[in-house]
Design an enzyme around this catalytic site. Structure first.
Site, PDB file in Angstrom:
ATOM      1  N   SER A   1     -27.338 -17.678  -0.219  1.00 33.70           N
ATOM      2  CA  SER A   1     -27.818 -17.323   1.111  1.00 33.70           C
ATOM      3  C   SER A   1     -29.260 -16.863   0.972  1.00 33.70           C
ATOM      4  CB  SER A   1     -26.964 -16.179   1.686  1.00 33.70           C
ATOM      5  OG  SER A   1     -27.563 -15.601   2.831  1.00 33.70           O
TER       6      SER A   1
ATOM      7  N   TYR B   1     -23.660  -7.414   1.319  1.00 33.43           N
ATOM      8  CA  TYR B   1     -23.759  -8.875   1.304  1.00 33.43           C
ATOM      9  C   TYR B   1     -24.982  -9.318   0.516  1.00 33.43           C
ATOM     10  CZ  TYR B   1     -23.682 -13.672   3.071  1.00 33.43           C
ATOM     11  OH  TYR B   1     -23.641 -15.046   3.176  1.00 33.43           O
TER      12      TYR B   1
END
Length: 251
Positions: free
Chosen positions: A134, A147
């Site tokens: 990501s 995250y």
């Protein structure tokens, strides 16, 4: 010409399911892996893919998955797509359980499937490992600590593997998407609050879709095997950077 065979994790929805569809359209044999058998069965009926039900946070389940994969023949590619985000707390207010769960799927889940299938990928003579990271794995942001840390872990696995596998016939590819609107990711992250989930994309013209990211995966896998895409960062044009998103409040 040899039919190429891929394992796609996190395949029950979103980017994983889109990747299964697009690889099947390219003529690949595909094994779709996820926890939800009902969704996998529907995807298999739609695409002709095979599927294996497995929880990637369970060592025994991953070992069993690998046995089933290898029993079916040569495996050429692993798309380690399974991942999740839980919560938007600050570090000061972080949920230890939430962070643990994110590490278990985004970092250890990738590690488990790579370890399980790497010998077979090397033996194939033209293996691929695609790690779905990501932009969060490259840029921190407030409320994303867990995250961000987990996806930095995913990025580190890909970067380290590429060094360790130099000289072996295995490409290591990292895809780092920015803002992607899928049915489940943000909804789950905010605990099933549809209003909060909608606000993430409010006013953003054309965020990326699961199909967009799957297209990037398929592009990397279908290059000649001497051609490696180390890292592909993809964002919608409305997102210039992690913190810079153009929003049209009239949308």
């Amino acid at each position: 010409m040899e039919t190429l065979r891929a394992v796609v994790t996190g395949a029950s929805s979103g980017i994983g399911a889109a990747t299964v569809r697009q690889l099947r359209e390219q003529g690949w044999d595909v094994l779709a892996v996820a926890r939800r058998e009902d969704k996998l069965k529907a995807l298999a009926e739609e695409t002709g893919a095979d599927y294996i039900v497995a929880d990637l946070t369970d060592d025994a389940a991953v070992a069993s998955m690998a046995e089933q994969v290898l029993a079916g023949g040569v495996v050429h590619s692993l798309v380690a797509n399974a991942g999740a985000a839980f919560g938007t707390d600050t570090v000061a207010e972080a949920s230890i359980d939430g962070w643990r769960d994110m590490f278990d799927i985004n970092v250890l889940g990738v590690l488990r499937v790579v370890k399980a299938l790497l010998p077979a990928l090397i033996d194939s003579g033209r293996g691929d490992i695609v790690v779905m990271s990501s932009t969060a794995g490259h840029q921190a942001y407030e409320g994303g600590g867990g995250y961000v840390a987990a996806k930095h872990g995913s990025h580190s696995i890909a970067a380290t593997l590429r060094l360790e596998l130099a000289g072996d016939p295995v490409r290591v590819i990292e895809i780092a998407p920015g803002m992607v609107a899928t049915d489940e990711f943000t909804y789950k992250r905010v605990g099933g609050d549809e209003t909060k989930a909608a606000k993430v994309y409010e006013g953003v013209e054309n965020p990326l879709t699961a199909d967009d990211v799957a297209d990037a995966v398929v592009y990397t896998l279908t290059r000649p095997h001497h051609f490696n895409v180390d890292l592909m960062v993809i964002r919608p044009i409305a997102q210039a950077a992690q913190h810079k998103v153009a929003r049209n409040r009239g949308l």
